[in-house]
Structures are given as structure tokens and as C-alpha cells.
Design an enzyme around this catalytic site. Structure first.
Site, PDB file in Angstrom:
ATOM      1  N   ILE A 167       0.846  -1.196   0.000  1.00  0.00           N
ATOM      2  CA  ILE A 167       0.000   0.000   0.000  1.00  0.00           C
ATOM      3  C   ILE A 167       0.883   1.248   0.000  1.00  0.00           C
ATOM      4  O   ILE A 167       0.651   2.187  -0.780  1.00  0.00           O
ATOM      5  CB  ILE A 167      -0.988  -0.009   1.182  1.00  0.00           C
ATOM      6  CG1 ILE A 167      -1.958  -1.190   1.020  1.00  0.00           C
ATOM      7  CG2 ILE A 167      -1.751   1.313   1.276  1.00  0.00           C
ATOM      8  CD1 ILE A 167      -2.877  -1.446   2.189  1.00  0.00           C
ATOM      9  N   ARG A 178      -4.911  -1.023  10.880  1.00  0.00           N
ATOM     10  CA  ARG A 178      -5.752  -1.774  11.812  1.00  0.00           C
ATOM     11  C   ARG A 178      -5.901  -0.971  13.089  1.00  0.00           C
ATOM     12  O   ARG A 178      -4.966  -0.294  13.525  1.00  0.00           O
ATOM     13  CB  ARG A 178      -5.115  -3.121  12.184  1.00  0.00           C
ATOM     14  CG  ARG A 178      -5.349  -4.225  11.176  1.00  0.00           C
ATOM     15  CD  ARG A 178      -6.816  -4.686  11.128  1.00  0.00           C
ATOM     16  NE  ARG A 178      -7.020  -5.725  10.135  1.00  0.00           N
ATOM     17  CZ  ARG A 178      -7.281  -5.510   8.843  1.00  0.00           C
ATOM     18  NH1 ARG A 178      -7.404  -4.289   8.375  1.00  0.00           N
ATOM     19  NH2 ARG A 178      -7.452  -6.521   8.016  1.00  0.00           N
ATOM     20  N   GLU A 189     -14.749  -2.356  16.374  1.00  0.00           N
ATOM     21  CA  GLU A 189     -15.594  -2.026  15.215  1.00  0.00           C
ATOM     22  C   GLU A 189     -16.855  -2.869  15.267  1.00  0.00           C
ATOM     23  O   GLU A 189     -16.752  -4.073  15.528  1.00  0.00           O
ATOM     24  CB  GLU A 189     -14.829  -2.312  13.914  1.00  0.00           C
ATOM     25  CG  GLU A 189     -13.627  -1.412  13.736  1.00  0.00           C
ATOM     26  CD  GLU A 189     -12.832  -1.711  12.465  1.00  0.00           C
ATOM     27  OE1 GLU A 189     -13.331  -2.466  11.611  1.00  0.00           O
ATOM     28  OE2 GLU A 189     -11.709  -1.202  12.335  1.00  0.00           O
ATOM     29  N   HIS A 194     -14.262   1.471   8.106  1.00  0.00           N
ATOM     30  CA  HIS A 194     -13.397   0.431   7.515  1.00  0.00           C
ATOM     31  C   HIS A 194     -13.704   0.239   6.019  1.00  0.00           C
ATOM     32  O   HIS A 194     -14.028  -0.872   5.575  1.00  0.00           O
ATOM     33  CB  HIS A 194     -13.575  -0.899   8.271  1.00  0.00           C
ATOM     34  CG  HIS A 194     -12.376  -1.793   8.157  1.00  0.00           C
ATOM     35  ND1 HIS A 194     -11.872  -2.526   9.195  1.00  0.00           N
ATOM     36  CD2 HIS A 194     -11.574  -2.079   7.102  1.00  0.00           C
ATOM     37  CE1 HIS A 194     -10.829  -3.233   8.797  1.00  0.00           C
ATOM     38  NE2 HIS A 194     -10.625  -2.976   7.516  1.00  0.00           N
TER      39      HIS A 194
HETATM   40  P1  NAD Z   1       2.403  -5.387   3.300  1.00  0.00           P
HETATM   41  O1  NAD Z   1       2.608  -6.695   3.989  1.00  0.00           O
HETATM   42  O2  NAD Z   1       2.663  -5.306   1.845  1.00  0.00           O
HETATM   43  O3  NAD Z   1       3.307  -4.274   4.032  1.00  0.00           O
HETATM   44  C1  NAD Z   1       3.413  -4.165   5.421  1.00  0.00           C
HETATM   45  C2  NAD Z   1       4.788  -3.587   5.737  1.00  0.00           C
HETATM   46  O4  NAD Z   1       4.847  -3.330   7.148  1.00  0.00           O
HETATM   47  C3  NAD Z   1       5.943  -4.554   5.427  1.00  0.00           C
HETATM   48  O5  NAD Z   1       6.852  -3.927   4.525  1.00  0.00           O
HETATM   49  C4  NAD Z   1       6.594  -4.821   6.776  1.00  0.00           C
HETATM   50  O6  NAD Z   1       8.010  -4.941   6.686  1.00  0.00           O
HETATM   51  C5  NAD Z   1       6.194  -3.559   7.534  1.00  0.00           C
HETATM   52  N1  NAD Z   1       6.274  -3.703   9.001  1.00  0.00           N
HETATM   53  C6  NAD Z   1       5.975  -4.767   9.764  1.00  0.00           C
HETATM   54  N2  NAD Z   1       6.197  -4.474  11.058  1.00  0.00           N
HETATM   55  C7  NAD Z   1       6.640  -3.192  11.116  1.00  0.00           C
HETATM   56  C8  NAD Z   1       7.014  -2.309  12.163  1.00  0.00           C
HETATM   57  N3  NAD Z   1       7.011  -2.713  13.445  1.00  0.00           N
HETATM   58  N4  NAD Z   1       7.380  -1.039  11.845  1.00  0.00           N
HETATM   59  C9  NAD Z   1       7.404  -0.614  10.558  1.00  0.00           C
HETATM   60  N5  NAD Z   1       7.089  -1.427   9.522  1.00  0.00           N
HETATM   61  C10 NAD Z   1       6.695  -2.685   9.790  1.00  0.00           C
HETATM   62  O7  NAD Z   1       0.927  -4.936   3.665  1.00  0.00           O
HETATM   63  P2  NAD Z   1       0.002  -3.893   2.887  1.00  0.00           P
HETATM   64  O8  NAD Z   1      -0.654  -4.604   1.747  1.00  0.00           O
HETATM   65  O9  NAD Z   1       0.734  -2.637   2.640  1.00  0.00           O
HETATM   66  O10 NAD Z   1      -1.136  -3.666   3.994  1.00  0.00           O
HETATM   67  C11 NAD Z   1      -0.842  -3.117   5.278  1.00  0.00           C
HETATM   68  C12 NAD Z   1      -2.026  -3.333   6.221  1.00  0.00           C
HETATM   69  O11 NAD Z   1      -3.137  -2.571   5.764  1.00  0.00           O
HETATM   70  C13 NAD Z   1      -2.561  -4.779   6.239  1.00  0.00           C
HETATM   71  O12 NAD Z   1      -1.865  -5.588   7.165  1.00  0.00           O
HETATM   72  C14 NAD Z   1      -4.011  -4.606   6.636  1.00  0.00           C
HETATM   73  O13 NAD Z   1      -4.130  -4.765   8.027  1.00  0.00           O
HETATM   74  C15 NAD Z   1      -4.322  -3.159   6.263  1.00  0.00           C
HETATM   75  N6  NAD Z   1      -5.381  -3.015   5.226  1.00  0.00           N
HETATM   76  C16 NAD Z   1      -6.502  -2.291   5.515  1.00  0.00           C
HETATM   77  C17 NAD Z   1      -7.491  -2.113   4.551  1.00  0.00           C
HETATM   78  C18 NAD Z   1      -8.724  -1.285   4.841  1.00  0.00           C
HETATM   79  O14 NAD Z   1      -9.740  -1.427   4.164  1.00  0.00           O
HETATM   80  N7  NAD Z   1      -8.692  -0.376   5.785  1.00  0.00           N
HETATM   81  C19 NAD Z   1      -7.339  -2.695   3.291  1.00  0.00           C
HETATM   82  C20 NAD Z   1      -6.173  -3.413   3.014  1.00  0.00           C
HETATM   83  C21 NAD Z   1      -5.197  -3.560   3.989  1.00  0.00           C
END
Ligand code: NAD
Length: 316
Positions: A152, A235, A264, A283
Site C-alpha cells: 500500500i 488496523r 468495530e 473500515h
Molecule cells: P504489506 O505486507 O505489503 O506491508 C506491510 C509492511 O509493514 C511490510 O513492509 C513490513 O516490513 C512492515 N512492518 C511490519 N512491522 C513493522 C514495524 N514494526 N514497523 C514498521 N514497519 C513494519 O501490507 P500492505 O498490503 O501494505 O497492507 C498493510 C495493512 O493494511 C494490512 O496488514 C491490513 O491490516 C491493512 N489493510 C486495511 C485495509 C482497509 O480497508 N482499511 C485494506 C487493506 C489492507
């Protein structure tokens, strides 16, 4: 081949499953009927869930035929992936399917903080014509700080750079050879504190894990500029909501856009409901027509691959 779907799926996903020869049982409220779900799951090869169904050891144990759990989304915090692995049940998720929608939500939040068109229109329809009150701010040359530099964040960064913003980020698991640095051009900082103190907008994109729980709490909020906004589409539980409400009430930060909350739907006693500078959405960051069709079809296809013993690129 039988598949049980416990939460909302778009029709395109159901059609894909039927075309593959699945017998589909679909009840979008089944996640609320725990006893019924525990009783039913034993008869299925696959179960497809969203983020409400608790896929824990009890459910996985009851699913004696289960080969795969399909997750209509990305976050896996409602699925006990260790328990699934132990039982040889694969977990597939909608890899990358809603990342663009979330990135567009983040840009919408940043733009709307600076150009409140909706409120200007409401003001006009209330009989006013106040040009001074609605003088905006440019986002060009401002800094966005991304916490977590995965799928993202990569998409947010591309869009923010197109708007002329400076993009910095923090992710302890990223190296200087990673795509987001070499190709996307995010300036990676050594510490979370640096990102928090230098950014005008902070956007959180990490999974919820024990290490990220309350990653943003009182001291982190204190590191932010008083003019800065924080955006959480990741989250609930990553930001400490009590600390955030205090920061907003005391104007130590300018505002927050929150798509996700610890509880939620939001509890009526949540202090954030009474914070004028907190913009809360239910959400929906990843929820667009396009992403939901993509998600439903992708998960249906990948679940089919696992049940047929084929390889999927969307497993964990
Ligand atoms: P992703 O796995 O591609 O990226 C997550 C990144 O976080 C990774 O690069 C990881 O190294 C990093 N990370 C892990 N622990 C960390 C820390 N302590 N400090 C800093 N960085 C850290 O995931 P993504 O596809 O980018 O999605 C991220 C989150 O977004 C998902 O886990 C999900 O919970 C959330 N999400 C929410 C919605 C929504 O509708 N609101 C939709 C999609 C995803």
C-alpha cells in the site's frame, strides 16, 4: 468440492467458484452464528471469510475436511495461521487486490484536509459566501511519512510524488536494495521518531502484530508537528485511541483520519466520536467496486487451485 462462505462476497466470486465446479454455500451473516458455523464447517473442503470470522484452532479443528481458508482481503489478524499450518490447511489472501483503493483513500484524506470542498458547499447552501474561511493549503512540497513500506505504501508514495510531495518512511525490514527505495524513491529513515517529527502527514501501513500493537502512543504523538495529520487505514490497535483523543483535544496534532478502530463498529462511548478533528470512516479504505470484484474473483481462483492440489502465489 464444497466451499462455505461466511461473509460478504461479490457475485463475480461466486460465479467463478461455480464455474470451477464448486458447490457453494453462502451466508454473509454466518460469522455471527458461531455454533452453527462450528457444526457446518466439517462438511467443506474450503472456507472463505472476510475479517469478522474468527478462524481459530477450534474452527480449524472442526473443519476436518478443510484444505484451505480464503481471506477476502489482506490483513490476517482474524486467522490463526500457526494453527492452520499445523493442520496442513493453507491460507490464501487477496494479495495486492485492494492496495490501490487504500492508496486513493489516503490521498483523498490528505487533499480533503487541505481543500474541504464538501464543507464549503454545505456553507454555501446554508446561505453564506465565505471565501476567506475556505482558503486552502497546497500539498506540494509537504512531507508524507509512511510507516511500513509494503504494497500500500508503494502505491501511496507513487501518488504523493506525483503531487510534488516529499516521501519519507520507516520500516525496519526494508533494505536499501528494496524496490520501494530503488524504484519508487521513498527516503527511508533510520527511526520511527525521525518520520514522525519530520512529516506533515503520517500514514500507517503495517500489519497488526504484537510488535505493532500501540506502535503509536502518547510519546510518538508528542513527536509529531502540531500542524500534522495522522491517517490510519491499517488496523485499530496500532494507534492508542486514548492517547490520540488527548492529542486531538489538546491540539498537539492537527487531526486524524481513522478508517479502522480497536472496536468495530465504534462504541458510542469512544472519545474520538466527540473530537472535531477526528474524521472517522467505517473500515472502507479498501472497499471500492473495483477492488471487491478483484478480491472476490482472485480468492475464488486461488481457493480452487489449492483444493485441486495446484500452486498458488497468494499463500502466506
Ligand atoms: P504489506 O505486507 O505489503 O506491508 C506491510 C509492511 O509493514 C511490510 O513492509 C513490513 O516490513 C512492515 N512492518 C511490519 N512491522 C513493522 C514495524 N514494526 N514497523 C514498521 N514497519 C513494519 O501490507 P500492505 O498490503 O501494505 O497492507 C498493510 C495493512 O493494511 C494490512 O496488514 C491490513 O491490516 C491493512 N489493510 C486495511 C485495509 C482497509 O480497508 N482499511 C485494506 C487493506 C489492507
Amino acid at each position: 468440492m464444497r466451499v462455505l462462505i461466511t461473509e460478504i462476497i461479490w457475485n463475480e466470486g461466486i460465479e467463478e467458484l461455480i464455474n470451477q465446479g464448486f458447490e457453494v454455500d453462502y451466508d454473509e451473516t454466518l460469522w455471527k452464528k458461531r455454533e452453527k458455523l462450528l457444526e457446518m464447517v466439517k462438511d467443506y473442503d474450503a472456507i472463505i471469510v472476510r475479517n469478522q470470522t474468527r478462524v481459530d484452532y477450534e474452527l480449524l479443528d472442526a473443519g476436518i475436511r478443510l484444505k484451505v481458508v480464503g481471506r477476502l482481503g489482506v490483513g490476517l489478524d482474524n486467522i490463526d495461521t500457526t494453527a492452520a499450518k499445523k493442520r496442513n490447511i493453507q491460507v490464501v489472501y487477496a494479495r495486492h487486490a485492494n492496495a490501490t483503493s487504500v492508496a486513493e483513500y489516503v490521498m483523498t484524506a490528505i487533499l480533503s484536509a487541505n481543500r474541504p470542498l464538501y464543507f464549503a458547499d454545505k456553507d454555501i447552501k446554508a446561505g453564506n459566501w465565505d471565501r476567506k474561511k475556505f482558503t486552502g493549503r497546497e500539498i506540494a512540497n509537504k512531507t508524507i511519512g509512511l510507516i511500513g513500506l509494503g504494497e500500500i505504501s508503494h502505491r501511496v508514495a507513487k501518488r504523493a510524488l506525483a503531487f510534488g510531495m516529499t516521501v519519507i518512511g520507516y520500516d525496519p525490514y526494508i533494505t536499501e536494495n528494496d524496490f520501494i527505495v530503488t524504484e519508487t524513491g521513498v527516503q527511508v529513515k533510520e527511526s520511527l521518531e525521525e518520520v514522525l517529527s519530520e512529516s506533515d502527514y503520517i500514514s500507517i501501513h503495517v500489519p497488526l502484530t504484537p510488535a505493532t500493537h500501540y506502535l503509536i502512543s502518547e510519546s510518538e504523538l508528542k513527536s509529531m508537528k502540531t500542524s500534522a495529520y495522522i491517517i490510519n487505514t491499517s488496523r485499530g490497535g496500532i494507534i492508542n485511541e486514548t492517547a490520540l483523543a488527548s492529542a486531538l483535544i489538546n491540539h498537539t496534532i492537527a487531526g486524524a483520519f481513522l478508517d479502522v478502530l480497536e472496536v468495530e463498529p465504534i462504541s458510542s462511548s469512544n472519545k474520538l466520536l466527540f473530537c472535531e478533528t477526528a474524521m472517522i470512516t467505517p473500515h472502507i479504505a479498501g472497499l471500492t467496486q473495483e477492488s471487491q470484484i478483484r478480491t472476490s474473483v482472485l480468492v475464488a481462483k486461488e481457493v480452487g487451485k489449492i483444493v485441486k492440489g495446484e500452486h498458488s502465489l497468494c499463500t502466506i
